[in-house]
Design an enzyme around this catalytic site. Structure first.
Site, PDB file in Angstrom:
ATOM      1  N   SER A  80     -48.836  19.299  11.358  1.00 50.36           N
ATOM      2  CA  SER A  80     -47.943  18.474  10.419  1.00 50.36           C
ATOM      3  C   SER A  80     -46.860  17.699  11.345  1.00 50.36           C
ATOM      4  O   SER A  80     -47.240  16.866  12.186  1.00 50.36           O
ATOM      5  CB  SER A  80     -47.295  19.340   9.525  1.00 50.36           C
ATOM      6  N   ASP A  83     -55.468  18.427   1.056  1.00 49.70           N
ATOM      7  CA  ASP A  83     -54.144  18.566   1.353  1.00 49.70           C
ATOM      8  C   ASP A  83     -53.290  17.660   0.957  1.00 49.70           C
ATOM      9  O   ASP A  83     -53.625  16.342   0.824  1.00 49.70           O
ATOM     10  CB  ASP A  83     -54.160  18.345   3.020  1.00 49.70           C
ATOM     11  N   HIS A  97     -52.199  21.889   2.853  1.00 52.50           N
ATOM     12  CA  HIS A  97     -51.218  21.816   3.852  1.00 52.50           C
ATOM     13  C   HIS A  97     -50.998  23.095   4.988  1.00 52.50           C
ATOM     14  O   HIS A  97     -50.926  22.892   6.067  1.00 52.50           O
ATOM     15  CB  HIS A  97     -50.057  20.882   3.725  1.00 52.50           C
TER      16      HIS A  97
END
Length: 390
Positions: free
Chosen positions: A158, A334, A365
Site C-alpha cells: 500500500s 480490494d 487490502h
C-alpha cells in the site's frame, strides 16, 4: 435452583470468553525472538532529523529483502502471524536477509534530533512526500551500507508502494539500488476507492482539511495504552465482539472469505495497528481521492507558491520510472487498491517497467500481510521470482 442457574450463566459466559495471545503484549523484536529467530534493531536518522527504527531478521551474506509497511501500520505486519504465514519469517526461511522499515511517526519512529512528538507540532508537519523524499533513502541506504550490497529486493504494501513509486519518478538513479519491486495492493491513484475510507473522504474530506489547517498538524491514531486496553477488553474478550471487530475492519478494506482470514487474531492485529501517522498524511490521501492521480501535498495557494512555484501542487509522473523491474500483486476485492485504479492508472503509467501483473482472488487490502494464504499466493511467487536472479 438459583445456584444451578448461576452456574449455567457463568459456564456460558466462559465459553464466550477468549484469551488474548501473547503477541498482543510484544513489540516486533520480541515477537521475532519469541519464535526463535535472531533479531537486530537499527536506528537511522533522516536528512530532516527524524530517527527511524529498522528491524532485521539477520541472515548475513544472503540477498537482502526490504519490507515496507502501509499507512497506520508498522514492521509488526510482517511478523503478525505464525512463521509459516508471516512474510518476515517466510523470507528468512527461504534464505534472505530480512529488513523491515518503519515510517516516521509510527510506534517505533517517534524520535527526532531536536523535536518532541508530544510537545512540538512541527514534529507532525509532514506528508507522504516526506516518506518518499527522506524516509526511504535513509532506510535503504543504511541497509545497503550495513550489508555491503549494491542493491536489494523491495516489498512494499500500500503506502509502501506509493512512496517507492514517488521516489523513483523524481530520482531515476535511485532505481539502481532496487533489484526488483514487489508491490502488494499497489497504490497509484485512489479515485475509485470504495468502503468506509471512501465515504469519509468524499463527505468529510473538506472538514478534515479545514480542521487540519485551523489547528495545525497532529498525530493521527497513534498507538496508546488506552487504545490497547479497549481492544483487549472488547475484541479480545468475547467471540461475539471479536466477530464485530473483524466486520468493522472489513468495512474499510473489503470483504473476506473462508480460509483467508484468521478472525481470532484480529485483537492481535488491532493491538499493533493503527500505529500512528500525521494528520497531514490523511489529508494528502483525501487530496488524492479528490484530485485523481498522485499530486504532491497541497498546502494551500500561498505555501504552494513558496515551495512549488505554483498555486496548485504538481503531480508525480510515474511514466518517468525506468531501469527497475516491477511486479504488481492486487485483487478485485480490494476496496483501496481497486481494479479501476490499478488497471486504469497504474499499469499504463508503469508500462515500461512492469514485468509481472498478478491478480489474486478473494483478497482485501489487508490479506496481503494479514491473510493466512499470503504465503501461497504472494510470498512464494516472490521467492521464485527472486531465485531466478540467484
Amino acid at each position: 435452583m438459583n445456584s444451578v442457574l448461576i452456574f449455567l450463566v457463568i459456564f456460558v459466559n466462559l465459553e464466550l470468553v477468549t484469551t488474548v495471545d501473547w503477541e498482543f503484549y510484544l513489540d516486533t523484536p520480541e515477537v521475532i525472538r519469541s519464535w526463535g529467530y535472531p533479531d537486530e534493531t537499527h536506528d537511522v536518522t533522516t536528512q530532516d532529523g527524524f530517527i527511524l527504527q529498522l528491524h532485521r531478521i539477520p541472515n548475513p551474506n544472503r540477498p537482502v529483502i526490504f519490507l515496507q509497511h502501509a499507512f497506520l501500520s508498522s514492521s509488526f505486519d510482517w511478523v503478525c502471524n505464525s512463521p509459516g504465514q508471516s512474510a518476515g519469517f517466510v523470507f528468512f526461511d527461504a534464505g534472505f536477509d530480512v529488513w523491515m522499515g518503519n515510517w516516521r511517526g509510527n510506534t517505533y519512529s517517534r524520535r527526532h534530533a531536536s523535536l518532541d512528538p508530544d510537545e512540538d507540532k512541527e514534529f507532525w508537519d509532514w506528508s507522504i512526500d516526506h516518506h518518499s523524499k527522506f524516509d526511504l533513502p535513509a532506510m535503504i541506504n543504511h541497509t545497503l551500507t550495513h550489508t555491503n550490497r549494491e542493491n536489494l529486493y523491495y516489498v512494499g504494501h500500500s503506502l509502501g508502494t506509493l512512496a517507492i513509486f514517488q521516489k523513483l519518478s523524481v530520482d531515476q538513479k535511485f532505481g539502481a539500488k532496487i533489484a526488483k519491486i514487489f508491490a502488494l495492493a499497489p497504490v497509484g491513484a485512489l479515485h475509485h476507492m470504495r468502503g468506509a475510507f471512501s465515504y469519509a473522504s468524499r463527505y468529510f474530506g473538506q472538514e478534515i482539511q479545514d480542521l487540519n489547517r485551523k489547528y495545525g498538524p497532529a498525530q493521527f491514531f497513534g498507538a496508546s495504552k488506552g487504545l490497547k486496553l479497549i481492544v483487549k477488553y472488547t475484541c479480545g474478550l468475547y467471540t461475539s465482539v471479536e466477530e464485530l471487530c473483524s466486520d468493522i475492519v472489513m468495512m474499510f478494506v473489503g470483504p473476506t472469505s473462508d480460509g483467508t482470514w484468521n478472525q481470532t487474531r484480529v485483537p492481535i492485529y488491532m493491538a499493533h495497528s493503527p500505529a500512528g501517522s500525521s494528520s497531514n498524511v490523511l489529508e494528502h490521501f483525501n487530496q488524492m481521492v479528490s484530485y485523481g492521480g498522485v499530486p504532491y501535498y497541497d498546502m494551500g495557494p500561498e505555501r504552494n507558491l513558496e515551495v512549488y512555484g505554483t498555486y496548485l501542487p504538481p503531480a508525480y509522473d510515474y511514466s518517468k520510472i525506468a531501469d527497475v523491474e516491477v511486479y504488481l500483486f492486487w485483487s478485485e476485492d480490494d476496496w483501496l487498491s481497486t481494479k479501476e485504479d490499478v488497471e486504469g492508472f497504474l499499469v499504463p503509467k508503469l508500462a515500461k517497467v512492469v514485468r509481472g501483473n498478478f491478480r489474486v482472488s478473494n483478497y482485501n487490502h489487508l490479506h496481503f500481510v494479514w491473510g493466512t494464504k499470503a504465503y501461497l499466493d504472494v510470498y512464494r511467487p516472490i521467492i521464485d521470482l527472486i531465485n531466478e536472479d540467484l
